[in-house]
Enzyme design. Sequence first.
Site, mmCIF file in Angstrom:
data_model
loop_
_atom_site.group_PDB
_atom_site.id
_atom_site.type_symbol
_atom_site.label_atom_id
_atom_site.label_comp_id
_atom_site.label_asym_id
_atom_site.label_seq_id
_atom_site.Cartn_x
_atom_site.Cartn_y
_atom_site.Cartn_z
ATOM 1 N N CYS A 94 0.867 -1.178 0.000
ATOM 2 C CA CYS A 94 0.000 0.000 0.000
ATOM 3 C C CYS A 94 0.900 1.222 0.000
ATOM 4 O O CYS A 94 1.519 1.548 1.017
ATOM 5 C CB CYS A 94 -0.920 -0.004 1.223
ATOM 6 N N GLY A 95 1.003 1.868 -1.145
ATOM 7 C CA GLY A 95 1.975 2.939 -1.315
ATOM 8 C C GLY A 95 1.753 4.143 -0.423
ATOM 9 O O GLY A 95 2.687 4.646 0.215
#
EC number: 5.1.1.7
Length: 292
Positions: A94-95
């Site tokens: 999850c950036g």
Amino acid sequence: MAGFVRGAALYPRSMVETLHKNGLPFAKMHGLGNDFVVIDARAGAVPLTPGLVAAIADRHRGVGFDQLAVIEPADDADARLVFYNADGSPSATCGNATRCIARHLMDETGQTDLTLVTERGRLAARDAGGGLTSVNMGPPLLDWAGIPLADAMDTLHLPIPGDPVATGMGNPHCTFFVADVGAVDLASFGPAHEHHPLFPARTNVQVVQLTGPDRLRMRVWERGTGITLASGSSSCAVAVASARRGLTGRRVTVVLDGGELLVDWREDGVWMTGPTAHVFDGVFTPAFLGVV
């Protein structure tokens, strides 16, 4: 309640009873409105079940989030991050949550460079100045098996109406280039393609419009969550897809419903830069923890 299960490990009753007595601290963060519940488990493992994660994600009866992130200790890095989608399913990456947690750890330690470990691998993070945080999300996965797809095929032109591009950023992405992102009914378009049989692990779905030189307008449906205001890994995926199609260079601005991210596909990976926010801290009550 005998205990909580995460993977194959059964957490001891004493740990569960402690949490049910004292509650569970958490932080709420967001990157461009892509919001997260963050639990710090560096001092000791935290028991989570898919049902409890989904209960926390409920925006009416819980706190609400797009993804939940757990910070764990790591022997060979500053921290290990574990992610969950709003439906309780695990996510490899999850950036925007990675950027939020990187900023939190930099503020905590005074460091300007960090190494974080996720299921995606070792990710470098750094202070980009001006309140911005950068994370290297690693090299994109361009082969069908790495994304993964169900069969061998050209990932630059999937055999799906709309001619989308498939990209892996530790999680799968399906990118459609369209004339007008606002004309797409993403609430129906997204789930229809999230569950497409070409994607055995489901997929994130983006609709993207070229709005200027090296400038992309994107809307996103996230696997296991739904429509979100922003997505870091999706922004990386669309930047890679656009460069592979020859629509842009490898350094682009991605404009999302929640704001803008700068994405730079370099030799060492896909760097993503943008703002973060630590909104508040709280404690899940013993009564809430006991509902699932």
